[in-house]
Design an enzyme around this catalytic site. Structure first.
Site, PDB file in Angstrom:
ATOM      1  N   HIS A  14     -11.958  -4.420   2.527  1.00 51.59           N
ATOM      2  CA  HIS A  14     -10.495  -4.352   2.602  1.00 51.59           C
ATOM      3  C   HIS A  14     -10.206  -4.169   4.110  1.00 51.59           C
ATOM      4  O   HIS A  14      -9.820  -4.988   4.793  1.00 51.59           O
ATOM      5  CB  HIS A  14     -10.022  -3.377   1.487  1.00 51.59           C
ATOM      6  N   GLU A  47       0.798  -1.230  -0.099  1.00 49.92           N
ATOM      7  CA  GLU A  47       0.086  -0.160   0.040  1.00 49.92           C
ATOM      8  C   GLU A  47       0.680   1.397   0.040  1.00 49.92           C
ATOM      9  O   GLU A  47       0.294   2.396   0.116  1.00 49.92           O
ATOM     10  CB  GLU A  47      -0.896   0.097   1.208  1.00 49.92           C
ATOM     11  N   HIS A  60      -2.626   1.602   8.189  1.00 54.14           N
ATOM     12  CA  HIS A  60      -3.625   0.963   7.632  1.00 54.14           C
ATOM     13  C   HIS A  60      -3.763  -0.509   8.191  1.00 54.14           C
ATOM     14  O   HIS A  60      -3.041  -1.253   8.402  1.00 54.14           O
ATOM     15  CB  HIS A  60      -3.196   0.617   6.191  1.00 54.14           C
ATOM     16  N   HIS A  71      -6.429  -4.271   8.724  1.00 59.94           N
ATOM     17  CA  HIS A  71      -7.818  -4.887   8.482  1.00 59.94           C
ATOM     18  C   HIS A  71      -8.624  -4.997   9.781  1.00 59.94           C
ATOM     19  O   HIS A  71      -9.104  -6.287  10.064  1.00 59.94           O
ATOM     20  CB  HIS A  71      -7.534  -6.283   7.704  1.00 59.94           C
TER      21      HIS A  71
END
Ligand SMILES: [Zn+2]
Length: 210
Positions: free
Chosen positions: A161, A79, A98, A100
């Site tokens: 996502h 990413e 980031h 999940h």
């Protein structure tokens, strides 16, 4: 920027990554964390293919704002284009996280925005956490969609996502990621107890008088 300052940032990234793991926000090699090197157009990011809790400070990769690797043995995180796009869009963002995070990610799949139901969350995210429609992980399209939306929000859900948060420090970006996950858990319980219509952003704004 002195070597000591970069070492300090590296150690803080690694520590924050271990906390994300301890709190159940990342598993396997998922998730990534990065931090701006102040006064430069570069940032340090977790390498690809390494578990968050196992990353060592010297394994972090230095990348420029175009997402190109400047220094480091390992490959950059998948990413990286999204992280670079956020630093270009948000001069105030010192760190990007980031994950999940499972409950918050489920909200994205259910196409349900996470709302700031508690006052502490409202103070940080008064407009809640909107959903970016699905784009392939690591893609330019995802980076562009996030870049547009992050201008007005500190936390976003990536549909099917995960989530992404920014902060004025590494620790703040991590705490916000944890807050979004906790907020999602609370909202889920409220919706079970009182129904979907029990949560409403306009009502929250009225109650908190903002
Ligand atoms: Zn991801």
């Amino acid at each position: 920027m002195s070597t000591n300052a970069i070492e300090d940032i590296s150690e803080r990234i690694v520590k924050a990554g271990r906390e994300l793991y301890d709190h159940g926000l990342v598993i396997g090699t998922s998730g990534n964390i990065s931090a701006r090197i102040p006064g430069t157009d570069t940032f340090l990011i977790k390498p690809s293919g390494i578990r968050m809790e196992a990353v060592e400070p010297e394994e972090l990769v230095l990348v420029n704002f175009q997402g190109r690797k400047i220094k480091g043995k390992l490959n950059v995180s998948l990413e990286t284009p999204m992280h670079a796009a956020i630093y270009r869009a948000r001069k105030d963002a010192q760190a990007v996280v980031h994950t999940h995070a499972p409950t918050a990610t489920a909200f994205g799949i259910a196409k349900t925005e996470i709302l700031p139901l508690q006052i502490e969350m409202f103070m940080l995210l008064p407009n809640g956490v909107p959903i970016i429609p699905f784009k392939a992980p690591g893609s330019k399209a995802l980076a562009e969609a996030v870049q547009k939306k992050i201008a007005n929000y500190d936390a976003l859900i990536l549909e099917n996502h995960g989530i992404v948060t920014v902060g004025s420090t590494i620790e703040a970006a991590c705490s916000l990621n944890e807050m979004v996950e906790e907020g999602a858990k609370i909202q889920f319980l409220v919706m079970i107890l009182a129904g979907r219509d029990a949560v409403n952003l306009a009502e929250l704004k009225k109650m908190f008088k903002m």
